[in-house]
Write an enzyme that holds these catalytic residues in place. Structure first.
Site, short mmCIF file in Angstrom:
data_model
loop_
_atom_site.label_atom_id
_atom_site.label_comp_id
_atom_site.label_asym_id
_atom_site.label_seq_id
_atom_site.Cartn_x
_atom_site.Cartn_y
_atom_site.Cartn_z
N LYS A 115 -39.33 4.85 20.44
CA LYS A 115 -38.80 5.14 19.10
C LYS A 115 -37.42 5.76 19.17
CE LYS A 115 -42.82 5.17 16.17
NZ LYS A 115 -43.58 5.83 15.13
N LYS A 198 -45.69 -5.35 19.57
CA LYS A 198 -46.74 -5.07 18.58
C LYS A 198 -46.18 -5.22 17.18
CE LYS A 198 -46.94 -0.17 17.22
NZ LYS A 198 -47.25 -0.21 15.80
N LYS A 201 -44.47 -1.36 11.46
CA LYS A 201 -43.75 -1.13 10.20
C LYS A 201 -42.25 -1.13 10.44
CE LYS A 201 -47.33 1.93 8.59
NZ LYS A 201 -47.64 3.27 9.10
P1 ATP Z 1 -44.54 3.11 12.88
O1 ATP Z 1 -43.81 1.90 13.41
O2 ATP Z 1 -43.85 3.84 11.76
O3 ATP Z 1 -45.05 4.01 13.99
P2 ATP Z 1 -47.09 1.80 12.79
O4 ATP Z 1 -47.07 0.40 12.32
O5 ATP Z 1 -47.20 2.03 14.27
O6 ATP Z 1 -45.83 2.53 12.17
P3 ATP Z 1 -48.85 4.05 12.37
O7 ATP Z 1 -49.05 4.74 11.06
O8 ATP Z 1 -47.99 4.72 13.40
O9 ATP Z 1 -48.28 2.59 12.08
O10 ATP Z 1 -50.26 3.77 13.03
C1 ATP Z 1 -51.49 3.81 12.32
C2 ATP Z 1 -52.59 3.22 13.18
O11 ATP Z 1 -52.41 1.79 13.31
C3 ATP Z 1 -52.62 3.77 14.61
O12 ATP Z 1 -53.97 3.98 14.98
C4 ATP Z 1 -52.01 2.67 15.44
O13 ATP Z 1 -52.48 2.66 16.77
C5 ATP Z 1 -52.48 1.44 14.68
N1 ATP Z 1 -51.58 0.29 14.90
C6 ATP Z 1 -50.27 0.25 14.56
N2 ATP Z 1 -49.76 -0.96 14.88
C7 ATP Z 1 -50.78 -1.69 15.42
C8 ATP Z 1 -50.87 -3.02 15.95
N3 ATP Z 1 -49.84 -3.84 15.96
N4 ATP Z 1 -52.08 -3.44 16.43
C9 ATP Z 1 -53.16 -2.61 16.42
N5 ATP Z 1 -53.13 -1.34 15.94
C10 ATP Z 1 -51.96 -0.89 15.44
MG MG Z 2 -46.92 3.97 15.06
#
Ligand code: ATP
Ligand code: MG
Length: 338
Positions: A115, A198, A201
């Site tokens: 990040k 992955k 967001k």
């Molecule tokens: P950011 O990029 O802002 O970190 P994010 O998409 O990773 O956002 P989070 O709120 O950090 O979302 O994560 C929430 C949950 O979703 C966590 O348990 C994380 O492991 C899971 N998660 C996030 N992206 C994935 C993915 N691509 N596949 C499976 N699980 C995911």
């Molecule tokens: Mg995350």
């Protein structure tokens, strides 16, 4: 009723919608575990501000996040749903945890490296650096046995285990050492345009990101233009190494329809990628239509939503305050006289 094991997890209000990775990797497990566990789920706004947020948007996104969690099937009678900043003990315990975490140990966290690299290392905040340690506090406050998360969070749960064990060794048994609850098949859903990273967001382009609250038609379109693998002939077969694009689509369809991947491979035998994409687009459009309607219903009644969150925070505080008091005592803080 015999007491149930505890589960704890959190999701960031860093966007106006959850994506498919959040749903399959984490939230579906939240819903399942609320039946078998004393489950605590929170919208982690303290974590969200580790990267810049617009204040008005953050407030809106926090309610949207809570509404989405309810729309996926979290039941406030079965679990405790709350907003992290409503429970001040998170920040308070995080400080103590900061003081028993090694700087080198924290420096090894790969999410911070990823990040901060994305942002430009000189713009990363100290908050982003200590994010995993706040997560340690989140989990330990509730004496959680199980932490449902995606694969990208495994390292942070490992850190939590190390720190809980260290604290217990140094100050006496205080914290439950938690286990990650990570479902192998769906632990990492990949970006539709770049199946080597992955779904996130904060993806550089939204083209490979399936947001659950997007217009269902737009979602169907994204799925139809997902990158597939340029092999000849175009065979629908699961192989993460040589066919990452198709494997990702198979994983998603398998999870969304509760159909083993092997059955899907059979179903699409002899066909190119088109039918797989068309079917998945339809499944997702159907799902998103219902999900969006349910979320909007919760958002249409913010008073009830806020009441659910207030009740959740009260239940969470009762548990969190007890753990914090015990921790303060263990480290030697003089109790305040009231
Ligand atoms: P950011 O990029 O802002 O970190 P994010 O998409 O990773 O956002 P989070 O709120 O950090 O979302 O994560 C929430 C949950 O979703 C966590 O348990 C994380 O492991 C899971 N998660 C996030 N992206 C994935 C993915 N691509 N596949 C499976 N699980 C995911
Ligand atoms: Mg995350």
């Amino acid at each position: 009723m015999p007491s149930q094991p505890r589960a704890l997890s959190g999701i960031q209000p860093t966007a106006g919608s959850f994506h498919l990775g959040n749903y399959l990797g984490a939230i579906r497990q939240y819903v399942a575990l609320q039946e078998s566990h004393d489950a605590f789920y929170m919208v982690v706004d303290l974590h969200a501000i580790t990267v810049p947020q617009d204040p008005a948007e953050l407030r809106v996104n926090t309610r949207i996040a809570a509404a989405q969690l309810l729309a996926t099937g979290l039941d406030p009678e079965l679990c405790t749903l709350f907003v992290q900043s409503h429970v001040p003990e998170h920040a308070q315990l995080a400080w103590v945890m900061n003081c028993i975490t090694g700087f080198g140990e924290a420096s090894r966290m790969t999410q911070f490296k990823d990040k901060s690299a994305k942002q430009g290392a000189d713009r990363a905040t100290v908050g982003l650096f200590t994010y995993p340690i706040l997560q340690v506090a989140d989990i330990l406050l509730y004496q959680a046995n199980s932490v449902p998360v995606g694969e990208d969070q495994r390292q942070h749960v490992e850190l939590t285990r190390d720190i809980a064990t260290r604290f217990n060794g140094r100050f006496g048994d205080t914290f439950t050492v938690p286990d990650p609850h990570i479902l192998k098949e769906v632990a990492k859903i990949y970006d539709l345009q770049d199946p080597s990273v992955k779904m996130s967001k904060s993806a550089p382009t939204p083209k490979g990101l399936v947001n659950l609250l997007d217009e269902p038609k737009a979602t169907a379109k994204k799925i139809k233009s997902a990158v597939t693998d340029a092999d000849d002939p175009a065979v629908v077969r699961f192989d993460r190494d040589t066919k990452p694009g198709v494997s990702n689509l198979l994983t998603i369809l398998s999870a969304m329809t509760d159909t083993p991947v092997a059955d899907l491979e059979k179903r699409y035998e002899g066909s190119m990628y088109g039918p797989l994409k068309t079917d998945l687009a339809e499944v997702m459009a159907d799902f998103c239509t219902g999900f969006k309607a349910r979320t909007e219903e919760y958002l249409g009644d913010p008073e009830t939503l806020d009441q659910i969150l207030a009740k959740g925070a009260e239940k969470a505080r009762a548990v969190a305050a007890e753990t914090l008091a015990r921790t303060y005592d263990r480290v030697g803080f003089l109790p305040a006289k009231h």
